[in-house]
Design a protein around this motif. Structure first.
Motif, short mmCIF file in Angstrom:
data_model
loop_
_atom_site.label_atom_id
_atom_site.label_comp_id
_atom_site.label_asym_id
_atom_site.label_seq_id
_atom_site.Cartn_x
_atom_site.Cartn_y
_atom_site.Cartn_z
N HIS A 39 -82.40 -14.61 32.04
CA HIS A 39 -83.60 -13.79 31.95
C HIS A 39 -83.86 -13.42 30.48
O HIS A 39 -83.05 -12.72 29.86
CB HIS A 39 -83.42 -12.54 32.79
CG HIS A 39 -84.69 -11.83 33.10
ND1 HIS A 39 -85.48 -11.23 32.13
CD2 HIS A 39 -85.33 -11.62 34.29
CE1 HIS A 39 -86.52 -10.69 32.70
NE2 HIS A 39 -86.46 -10.90 34.01
N ASP A 50 -87.03 -2.83 32.22
CA ASP A 50 -85.91 -3.23 31.37
C ASP A 50 -84.60 -3.21 32.14
O ASP A 50 -83.75 -4.10 31.97
CB ASP A 50 -85.80 -2.29 30.17
CG ASP A 50 -86.76 -2.64 29.05
OD1 ASP A 50 -87.35 -3.74 29.10
OD2 ASP A 50 -86.91 -1.83 28.12
N ARG A 65 -74.63 -4.56 41.63
CA ARG A 65 -75.96 -4.34 41.05
C ARG A 65 -76.38 -2.88 41.25
O ARG A 65 -76.98 -2.27 40.36
CB ARG A 65 -76.96 -5.30 41.69
CG ARG A 65 -78.34 -5.28 41.03
CD ARG A 65 -79.27 -6.27 41.71
NE ARG A 65 -80.60 -6.18 41.09
CZ ARG A 65 -81.05 -7.00 40.16
NH1 ARG A 65 -80.26 -7.98 39.71
NH2 ARG A 65 -82.26 -6.85 39.65
N ASP A 77 -80.59 -8.61 36.10
CA ASP A 77 -80.78 -10.05 36.35
C ASP A 77 -79.99 -10.88 35.34
O ASP A 77 -79.34 -11.86 35.71
CB ASP A 77 -82.26 -10.42 36.27
CG ASP A 77 -83.09 -9.85 37.43
OD1 ASP A 77 -82.47 -9.47 38.44
OD2 ASP A 77 -84.32 -9.80 37.29
N PHE A 78 -80.05 -10.48 34.09
CA PHE A 78 -79.33 -11.19 33.04
C PHE A 78 -77.81 -11.14 33.29
O PHE A 78 -77.12 -12.16 33.21
CB PHE A 78 -79.67 -10.58 31.67
CG PHE A 78 -78.83 -11.11 30.55
CD1 PHE A 78 -79.16 -12.30 29.92
CD2 PHE A 78 -77.71 -10.41 30.11
CE1 PHE A 78 -78.38 -12.78 28.87
CE2 PHE A 78 -76.93 -10.88 29.06
CZ PHE A 78 -77.27 -12.08 28.45
N VAL A 87 -82.62 -6.97 26.08
CA VAL A 87 -82.03 -5.66 26.30
C VAL A 87 -80.52 -5.71 26.04
O VAL A 87 -79.95 -4.82 25.40
CB VAL A 87 -82.31 -5.16 27.73
CG1 VAL A 87 -81.63 -3.82 27.98
CG2 VAL A 87 -83.81 -5.03 27.96
N PHE A 88 -79.89 -6.78 26.50
CA PHE A 88 -78.43 -6.89 26.32
C PHE A 88 -78.05 -7.07 24.85
O PHE A 88 -76.92 -6.73 24.47
CB PHE A 88 -77.86 -8.05 27.13
CG PHE A 88 -76.37 -8.19 26.97
CD1 PHE A 88 -75.52 -7.32 27.62
CD2 PHE A 88 -75.84 -9.15 26.14
CE1 PHE A 88 -74.14 -7.42 27.46
CE2 PHE A 88 -74.47 -9.26 25.96
CZ PHE A 88 -73.61 -8.39 26.63
N ALA A 144 -84.41 -6.21 34.41
CA ALA A 144 -84.18 -7.43 33.63
C ALA A 144 -82.74 -7.52 33.16
O ALA A 144 -82.12 -8.59 33.16
CB ALA A 144 -85.14 -7.46 32.45
N LEU A 145 -82.16 -6.38 32.75
CA LEU A 145 -80.76 -6.37 32.32
C LEU A 145 -79.84 -6.76 33.47
O LEU A 145 -78.91 -7.56 33.29
CB LEU A 145 -80.40 -4.99 31.80
CG LEU A 145 -78.94 -4.78 31.39
CD1 LEU A 145 -78.56 -5.70 30.24
CD2 LEU A 145 -78.68 -3.33 31.02
N GLN A 159 -86.04 -11.36 28.99
CA GLN A 159 -86.17 -9.93 28.72
C GLN A 159 -84.82 -9.24 28.86
O GLN A 159 -84.46 -8.35 28.06
CB GLN A 159 -87.18 -9.29 29.67
CG GLN A 159 -87.41 -7.80 29.41
CD GLN A 159 -88.42 -7.20 30.38
OE1 GLN A 159 -89.02 -7.92 31.18
NE2 GLN A 159 -88.61 -5.89 30.32
N GLY A 160 -84.03 -9.64 29.85
CA GLY A 160 -82.70 -9.07 30.01
C GLY A 160 -81.80 -9.40 28.84
O GLY A 160 -80.99 -8.57 28.41
#
Length: 414
Positions: free
Chosen positions: A314, A401, A371, A407-408, A320-321, A404-405, A316-317
């Motif tokens: 991902h 965010d 999760r 998911d990543f 963020v990461f 997305a994090l 966006q993830g």
């Protein structure tokens, strides 16, 4: 465990600042331009010279980190609430190279000159440590907290404290009272000509000459808590509880610029080695960079990565990461970092990575990371999910965010 020092999550990528997990209490700059910042989140962060990206995050101190100093050879010394002084190499690992112990209270300030390190403590003493392993000088004379220490150009140690005295220590534990102001003194730096700049509770910036003569100017209505001198000694940056930082010409005590911050206390300030820029840190948790000539903010301290995320992950993830990668690796093959690696995170019990020195709270292992539990951690914060932990308080307030994090991480930690 996924406890990340979220340096930039939720901030615009063009922001001219970076974020700690609590107020930024101390800053120091090495000769190569590497910036170290530390504070109430018990973390010391090293920022790459020039680019301002986080290079390492160290979480070793047993409380708030109040003081930093650059060491010869590129490392740093850190100390604070627990009274211990840690000596770190330029590329720090999980443990310091050496620990200096002896203070009976929090350490408020550090200073280095050659092979000597001086410390000021709320146990009422200053100490001079031989970095080569020689004897320690314990300096007693202040009545109450010692808040600041610095080496003058002639090599003499100066100290300032809650008792309002500015003292010199010529040797053998003997102190000379250079000046006395009758109110708490908080900050101290050395200038050319053996002049000392000192700030305290009344908001006055005072320059004290080698013979005790004093010149002063009002820097603000609130107490001064930090002062930095430009490398050439021609300018001073003065920070206080009022939220602004003032820049002064040392020779004339002329106000040059006022750096307008968020209106919250500014606890720390440091010049770059070339004197062209400076950094500030304070209660709003942000480290900010400024042009010392114009007084305008510079940036960005942290720039958006131009690297594409790994295929299938991902994007966006991954963005963020990126802020978390200073503390946590995705694979067990990475070297020592401030936090444990995240490989196999989901389905793993808290405190389960072999060989990692968890805090007592996290070592209990009473949470399994899913999760849902990771989302809960960053929604309520570690102080709520794992009360008693020494980890900084942080959350991800943007639901997009956070999703997305997650998911990543589900893909990247398999």
């Amino acid at each position: 465990m996924l406890i990340l020092l979220l340096l930039l999550a939720g901030l615009p990528t063009y922001a001219q600042e970076a974020v700690h997990g609590g107020p930024v209490r101390a800053l120091a700059v090495a000769a190569d331009g590497t910036l170290a910042s530390a504070g109430f989140d018990q973390a010391m962060i090293l920022w790459e010279a020039g680019g301002g990206r986080p290079r390492a995050v160290v979480r070793w101190d047993g409380g708030a980190v109040n003081a930093l100093a650059a060491l010869p050879g590129g490392g740093f010394a850190s100390s604070g609430e627990d009274g211990r002084i840690a000596l770190w190499p330029a590329v720090p690992g999980l443990e310091p190279l050496r620990v200096l112990e002896g203070h009976g209270g929090p350490v408020a300030a550090l200073a280095v000159r050659g092979g000597l390190l001086a410390s000021a403590s709320w146990d009422g003493t200053a100490r001079v440590w031989d970095l080569g392993g020689g004897p320690v000088r314990v300096l007693e004379g202040h009545q109450g907290n010692v808040n600041a220490v610095v080496f003058r150009g002639d090599g003499l140690l100066a100290s300032a404290g809650f008792d309002g005295t500015l003292r010199l220590w010529p040797g053998q534990g003997v102190s000379l009272t250079l000046a006395e102001f009758g109110l708490p003194l908080n900050a101290l730096v050395a200038l050319p000509g053996d002049v000392l700049a000192v700030g305290g509770a009344d908001g006055l910036l005072r320059l004290v000459g080698p013979g005790g003569g004093v010149r002063e100017v009002r820097a603000g209505a609130r107490p001064i808590v930090a002062i930095a001198a430009a490398p050439d000694g021609r300018h001073l940056a003065v920070a206080g509880l009022g939220g602004s930082v003032t820049l002064w010409e040392a020779a004339s005590l002329r106000l040059v610029h006022t750096l307008e911050g968020p209106g919250l206390p500014v606890w720390s300030v440091a010049y770059a080695p070339d004197g062209a820029s400076l950094w500030t840190g304070g209660t709003d948790r942000r480290v900010r960079r400024w042009d010392a000539t114009t007084g305008r903010p510079m940036g960005p301290i942290e720039t958006e990565s131009t690297e594409a995320p790994p295929a299938g992950l991902h994007p966006q993830g991954a963005r963020v990461f990126r802020a978390c990668s200073a503390c946590h690796a995705l694979t067990p093959a990475a070297g020592p970092m401030a936090g444990p690696h995240l490989h196999g995170l989901f389905g793993r019990r808290m405190g389960a990575v072999p060989g990692y020195a968890y805090s007592e709270r996290l070592a209990r292992g009473d949470i399994t990371w899913t999760r849902e539990t990771v989302a809960d951690l960053f929604t309520r914060g570690p102080d709520e999910v794992t009360p008693g932990t020494r980890m900084p308080i942080q959350t991800v307030g943007n639901a997009e965010d956070l999703g997305a994090l997650l998911d990543f991480l589900e893909m990247a930690t398999r």
